[in-house]
Every structure is written in structure tokens, then in C-alpha cells.
Design a protein around this motif. Sequence first.
Motif, PDB file in Angstrom:
ATOM      1  N   LEU A  41     -94.600 -16.332 -77.459  1.00 34.94           N
ATOM      2  CA  LEU A  41     -95.175 -15.035 -77.142  1.00 34.94           C
ATOM      3  C   LEU A  41     -96.147 -15.211 -75.985  1.00 34.94           C
ATOM      4  N   GLY A  73     -94.497 -16.819 -83.419  1.00 36.74           N
ATOM      5  CA  GLY A  73     -95.182 -17.493 -82.333  1.00 36.74           C
ATOM      6  C   GLY A  73     -95.326 -18.982 -82.555  1.00 36.74           C
ATOM      7  N   ASN A 116     -95.346 -10.526 -71.597  1.00 32.91           N
ATOM      8  CA  ASN A 116     -93.897 -10.631 -71.415  1.00 32.91           C
ATOM      9  C   ASN A 116     -93.274  -9.291 -71.053  1.00 32.91           C
ATOM     10  N   ASN A 149    -101.255 -16.737 -79.085  1.00 38.23           N
ATOM     11  CA  ASN A 149     -99.848 -16.362 -78.895  1.00 38.23           C
ATOM     12  C   ASN A 149     -99.085 -16.391 -80.214  1.00 38.23           C
ATOM     13  N   ARG A 180     -91.294  -6.441 -79.132  1.00 40.42           N
ATOM     14  CA  ARG A 180     -90.418  -7.272 -79.944  1.00 40.42           C
ATOM     15  C   ARG A 180     -90.582  -6.915 -81.423  1.00 40.42           C
ATOM     16  N   PRO A 184     -99.836 -11.385 -77.176  1.00 41.37           N
ATOM     17  CA  PRO A 184     -99.512 -10.138 -77.881  1.00 41.37           C
ATOM     18  C   PRO A 184    -100.785  -9.357 -78.183  1.00 41.37           C
ATOM     19  N   ASP A 202     -95.688  -7.422 -76.928  1.00 43.69           N
ATOM     20  CA  ASP A 202     -95.764  -8.750 -76.311  1.00 43.69           C
ATOM     21  C   ASP A 202     -96.134  -8.535 -74.846  1.00 43.69           C
TER      22      ASP A 202
END
Length: 398
Positions: free
Chosen positions: A170, A152, A191, A136, A195, A173, A188
Motif C-alpha cells: 500500500l 499491507g 497509489n 502502509n 482497493r 492509505p 490507497d
Amino acid sequence: MKGSKISLFILIIASISLYSLPLYSQATIDTVVGSGQVGYNGDGILASQAKLYSPMAVCVDDAGNIYVADSQNNRIRKVDVMGVIMTIAGNGVFGSMGDERRAVEAALAFPMGVCVETVDKANNKFRIYIADTRNNRIRMINEFGIIRTIAGSGRFGGSGDNGPAIKADLAWPSSVALDNAGNVYVADTQNNRVRLIFNPNNKPGAGSIGSAPHIKNPKPGYIYTIAGTDFGGYGGDGEMAIIANLNQPWDVYPSNGDVYISDKNNHIIRKVDKTGKISTIAGLPAIPGYYGDVLKATEEKLHTPYGLWTDGKTVYVADAMNSRIRSIDPAANKISTYAGIGIFGFAGDGAPALNCIMSHPIDIFGDGKGNFYISDLENAVIRLIKTGGSSGGTRTTQ
């Protein structure tokens, strides 16, 4: 006599058809990295003899070196212009240690994305950016071979917007890209957002972000959302991208102030324009499949599009579950197959790319000289499509 006339007629029609095909239909494909065997058999050997294990991403620098996210080997590999492969990041151990030391001594955790930035071409100096997916984190190797985290916290989550990127959370990713102002874009994925890390290397002259007018007075090293919400789904076309819904976006590519996104689980390609508004440029939302390149790009189906690359005019997509590379002309709303016949397997090296067989192509990168590099995932190889033309631009110069 009658048979001769028929044969002549067929020959004429075939010649006309061949002549009328687009230039890229005559492009050829070859394997340039990987033996086709899964695993790891060391460095310092010819790339054609090397074993890869889930090559998830590929890119090329301005000098012609090839970089591969060798994901299940927990390494980033580099193939030099002589065709020799070496590890430039990762010791092969699944882990997270190693910041502020030589990148080859660090541990990575299933890195899925890689891109490169030219620092000094004359002296072969480049920065390498890595989507260190299961850690992450986004990590960077500087021109001296030292690795550090630029985004991160290591926690799986989605917090931290509008603050220091290294403190943000994160969620797996999957890809990383840069614009020519030095901003770093991140898909990302878990999520459901794209970003941006603003100017993490404090390059002079960095200004506002064209595709994200909502970001006012961005600070170097801070992270911001430019598309998507925490909710996975589809919605928001024609509106500001920051209120639109994405569904596990896999790849992101900035070009000429616009940002292109492979919205993987929506089975579409989307574009965030300079005003910050989002639109779909190819695919039917949430309807996977393949119609055969006969309809408009926004009426045609894609099936799990992963990697993408653009020269600012044509968008090339790794249409993974259709086992094809597709090209999209957003201005004309047209789509066509660039490589692959849609069968899973391996065949076609040394022959036209349109007739080749791939198995889950997952990434594509153009070198700006008419060449395209493909991560042929399940075949554990990187393949090269040569057109002999020029398509303009690289991942770090758009």
C-alpha cells in the motif's frame, strides 16, 4: 408611521425567510472532544479537557462511543458515552510493532483513518479498523482488544492485487470503511486507487461485490482494486472505474451497493455505481474554488475535499480549504453549505452551524440520528452538529 410599516415589512420578510430555510439550517454546533490545545495530556479525563494532535478522522459506534484517529499522537482514542476519553490503540511511539497483542501496547505510525463494526451491541463488542498510514497497513482491533494487520506488507508500493491482502503493498492509505457484508474499503491515496479487502473476517453469506463486477469469485482476505489506476490525474467518467484516473483519493464510503470517493486533488466527489461505472457528482475537475452554492453540483467548485459520509441519498463533504461542510443531492444535482462561513478560525459553538467558523475541517461522520461529527483539524477538536432529525445509516450498516 412610515418607519413602523417598513420595520413590519422587514420582520415579515425575515420570518418568511427563516421559515423557508431547510431543516439543517437550524442545526447547532458544539465541541465534544478536545480542549483546543495541541498535544497529549493523558487518558481517563473528560474529553472536553483532552488535548489532541491532528485529529484526522472520526466515527461513532452503535452505542454512541466516539473514535478519533489522533494522528500525530500515534493513537486511536475513544470517548465513551459518559464523555471520558481513553486510548484504545497505540502506545504513542511512531512505529509498527505490536501485532497479535493488546492494541494499547502496539505502535502506530500517523494513523489517519478509523471506522467501527458492530459485533455484539448488547455486550458492547466492536471491531475497530485503522488506516495505519505511514506503516502502509490496515490494522484491526478485534472485540477482545487484540490488534493485527489485515492488509499491507509494510512496504510503500502498489503491488499485490488479486492476492492475499497482508502480502500486498500500500502507499499511505488515508481512510478505511466497511459495507454490511464485512468488506473493507481502502483509499490507497498515493497509489491513486480505491482497493477492497474481501471479507477478511470470513463472515458467512458474503457474496459478489456490487460496485466491482470485474471481480469474479473473490476470496476472503484477498485485495482487489475497484477504482483507479497507478496514474494520478482525471479521466474515465462514464467508463468502468478500474480504468479511470483518480488524483490522491482521500476517503471512500460504500452505501447501498454504490461507492463514493473524495477525489481530493481533482477537487471532486465521484461515485462508482452498482455496474462498476464511475461518474462525478460534485465539483469541477482539477479546478478548486468556491462559487457560492448557486450552480448545479457538477458545475460548482470544491477546494480539496477530504472526508465524506452519506445516508445513500445526501452526500456530506468536508470541503477543507473552503472551511465548510457541503451537502450534495446527486439526484437533483444540487449542492449547499451545511456548516461554516468559509473563514479559517474558531467560533460559533452553541449557535447555528451555518454561522460557525472552522479551520480545515477534514472529516465528517453521521450517526444515523441526525447528528454529524466533524474533525476540525487545525483547531484540534471534534465538533458535533445536531439537527434533531434522522439521516439514516452509519459507516458500518450501509
